[in-house]
Design an enzyme around this catalytic site. Structure first.
Site, PDB file in Angstrom:
ATOM      1  N   SER A  86       0.608  -1.463  -0.650  1.00 17.38           N
ATOM      2  CA  SER A  86       0.275  -0.263   0.510  1.00 17.38           C
ATOM      3  C   SER A  86       0.646   1.147  -0.238  1.00 17.38           C
ATOM      4  O   SER A  86       0.476   2.442  -0.440  1.00 17.38           O
ATOM      5  CB  SER A  86      -0.671  -0.520   1.612  1.00 17.38           C
ATOM      6  OG  SER A  86      -0.165   0.668   2.680  1.00 17.38           O
ATOM      7  N   THR A 197      -2.528   2.939   2.640  1.00 16.91           N
ATOM      8  CA  THR A 197      -1.360   4.009   3.445  1.00 16.91           C
ATOM      9  C   THR A 197      -1.188   4.097   4.734  1.00 16.91           C
ATOM     10  O   THR A 197      -1.358   3.320   6.022  1.00 16.91           O
ATOM     11  CB  THR A 197      -2.812   5.308   3.137  1.00 16.91           C
ATOM     12  OG1 THR A 197      -3.441   5.497   1.436  1.00 16.91           O
ATOM     13  CG2 THR A 197      -2.064   7.017   3.880  1.00 16.91           C
ATOM     14  N   THR A 215       1.619   7.264   0.131  1.00 18.04           N
ATOM     15  CA  THR A 215       0.697   5.818   0.086  1.00 18.04           C
ATOM     16  C   THR A 215       1.006   5.869  -1.298  1.00 18.04           C
ATOM     17  O   THR A 215       1.717   6.218  -2.281  1.00 18.04           O
ATOM     18  CB  THR A 215      -0.631   6.289   0.372  1.00 18.04           C
ATOM     19  OG1 THR A 215      -1.561   5.217  -0.302  1.00 18.04           O
ATOM     20  CG2 THR A 215      -1.039   8.010  -1.012  1.00 18.04           C
ATOM     21  N   ARG A 225      -5.173   9.907 -11.353  1.00 26.11           N
ATOM     22  CA  ARG A 225      -5.245   9.896 -10.121  1.00 26.11           C
ATOM     23  C   ARG A 225      -4.228  10.197  -8.912  1.00 26.11           C
ATOM     24  O   ARG A 225      -3.568   9.185  -8.261  1.00 26.11           O
ATOM     25  CB  ARG A 225      -6.514   8.699  -9.593  1.00 26.11           C
ATOM     26  CG  ARG A 225      -6.656   8.470  -8.603  1.00 26.11           C
ATOM     27  CD  ARG A 225      -6.797   8.346  -7.157  1.00 26.11           C
ATOM     28  NE  ARG A 225      -7.661   8.611  -6.408  1.00 26.11           N
ATOM     29  CZ  ARG A 225      -6.936   7.778  -5.093  1.00 26.11           C
ATOM     30  NH1 ARG A 225      -5.626   7.729  -4.780  1.00 26.11           N
ATOM     31  NH2 ARG A 225      -7.708   7.936  -3.856  1.00 26.11           N
ATOM     32  N   THR A 248      -6.258   7.404   6.477  1.00 27.73           N
ATOM     33  CA  THR A 248      -6.585   6.241   5.393  1.00 27.73           C
ATOM     34  C   THR A 248      -7.695   5.891   4.775  1.00 27.73           C
ATOM     35  O   THR A 248      -8.541   5.971   5.823  1.00 27.73           O
ATOM     36  CB  THR A 248      -5.295   5.036   6.077  1.00 27.73           C
ATOM     37  OG1 THR A 248      -5.589   4.765   7.245  1.00 27.73           O
ATOM     38  CG2 THR A 248      -4.248   5.764   6.305  1.00 27.73           C
ATOM     39  N   GLY A 249      -7.647   5.225   4.349  1.00 24.49           N
ATOM     40  CA  GLY A 249      -9.174   4.942   3.506  1.00 24.49           C
ATOM     41  C   GLY A 249      -9.363   5.516   2.067  1.00 24.49           C
ATOM     42  O   GLY A 249      -8.341   6.179   1.669  1.00 24.49           O
TER      43      GLY A 249
END
Ligand code: ASP
Length: 350
Positions: A86, A197, A215, A225, A248-249
């Site tokens: 990640s 991340t 990340t 992106r 994170t997420g």
């Protein structure tokens, strides 16, 4: 605060302390954050993959290190670990099979910030973000410009796509459509569609604060992106008079609420770090577009916040239960449970 979720997270004590009203069903689902009276400095908080990192950062802080140097040394462990898919080296690539990295940092004492996005070929974007902060009058460099800058600063280019991540990408690519020219594997390997991340926030023994987030972003993302991690105020934010926060997420959900900034502002208004993280998640839920809500009206994604206040008190929160965070202070380095808005079994599949 929306009536949907306030009953899920705040106990009466916490609500009263936060100056919030609470329905009669209110209860605290989980509590692990250090209350201010237990807080100690130095202290470091990170996403759960930062357990080794908070230990390293804490040790550096006990020897008088700068908070940003300590936090970055902490996240470097994950960036350079090829097994962590990640972040940095070994991160899962974009739809074209190219690893593109995002990172940002803030240094409280000097009120400075730096960031890079869509950076290719450099394993430690956190350090490149710090170099942007240290050596330029800019805050965010992206794509080829960010790479050119990194090379000029002496960073070494390397292939970040490990064999494991390349194989995962090939499997994803083969299975996008049964009608394309790629043969589907008939093995039973689960295709990872991952977020991941590392965010780390540090407070020194004298109360200086720093934050960093790094990340490889969403796996299989559209090339170019950029997520929340390199966005100052979303992926991380730090105010030396108040505290620091990071996330994170699902980055797209965080960017819309400027989540790290909002969390620090919550602490400025008197919320504890934990309450501030939850209040930000409330805003995230309220700002979620309909297509991303399940039939029960809850998000079909997860998002996590981590925050630390100037006094060393800390807290972590997630939309769904099961989240954890890493923390290191006088009691050692450990994982603790995040508080949450909704129980995980209630989460619809994405
Ligand atoms: N927040 C990151 C992004 O959206 C991904 C993650 O933390 O899982 O790029």
């Amino acid at each position: 605060m929306s009536s949907v979720s306030r009953r899920h997270f705040l106990g009466t004590g916490a609500a009263a302390a936060a100056g919030l009203s609470l329905g009669s069903a209110g209860r605290l689902e989980a509590s692990s954050a250090a209350p201010a009276w237990q807080a100690s400095r130095p202290a470091v908080i990170a996403s759960a993959n930062g357990l080794r990192g908070v230990a390293r950062a804490y040790e550096m802080l006990t020897k008088g290190a700068d908070p940003l140097d300590a936090a970055i040394a902490g996240v470097n462990i994950q960036e350079l670990d090829p097994e962590d898919q990640s972040v940095g080296l070994g991160g899962l690539p974009n739809a074209d099979g190219v690893v593109q990295l995002d990172a940002s940092c803030m240094h409280g004492p000097t009120r400075r910030a730096g960031a890079v996005a869509s950076l290719e070929g450099i394993a430690t974007p956190s350090l490149v973000a710090k170099a942007v902060m240290d050596y330029t009058d800019h805050i965010l460099l992206v794509g080829p410009g960010a790479k050119q800058f990194a090379l000029a600063m002496g960073f070494k280019e390397q292939n970040l796509l490990t064999e494991k991540s390349r194989q995962d990408w090939l499997r994803w690519k083969a299975r996008i459509s049964p009608d394309d020219n790629w043969l589907d594997h008939d093995d039973d390997v689960t295709i990872k569609f991952s977020t991941g991340t590392i965010n780390m926030n540090a407070v020194t023994s004298s109360g200086d604060i720093a934050s960093v987030t790094t990340t490889s972003g969403l796996s299989w993302k559209i090339p170019g992106r950029v997520g929340d991690s390199p966005i100052i105020g979303a992926g991380q934010y730090c105010d030396n008079g108040v505290g620091a926060a990071g996330s994170t997420g699902r980055g797209e959900a965080n960017i819309k609420v400027c989540g790290a900034f909002l969390t620090v502002e919550g602490m400025r208004r008197g919320l504890t770090p934990q309450q501030a993280c939850l209040a930000t998640l409330e805003r995230v839920v309220a700002m979620t577009e309909r297509r991303l809500l399940g039939d029960n009206g809850r998000p079909r994604f997860d998002l996590n916040f981590y925050a630390i206040a100037k006094d060393g008190s800390y807290g972590g929160a997630s939309i769904y239960s099961g989240g954890r965070f890493a923390v290191a202070d006088a009691k050692g380095a450990r994982l603790e449970d995040s508080v949450f808005l909704f129980k995980r079994e209630e989460r619809p599949r994405r």
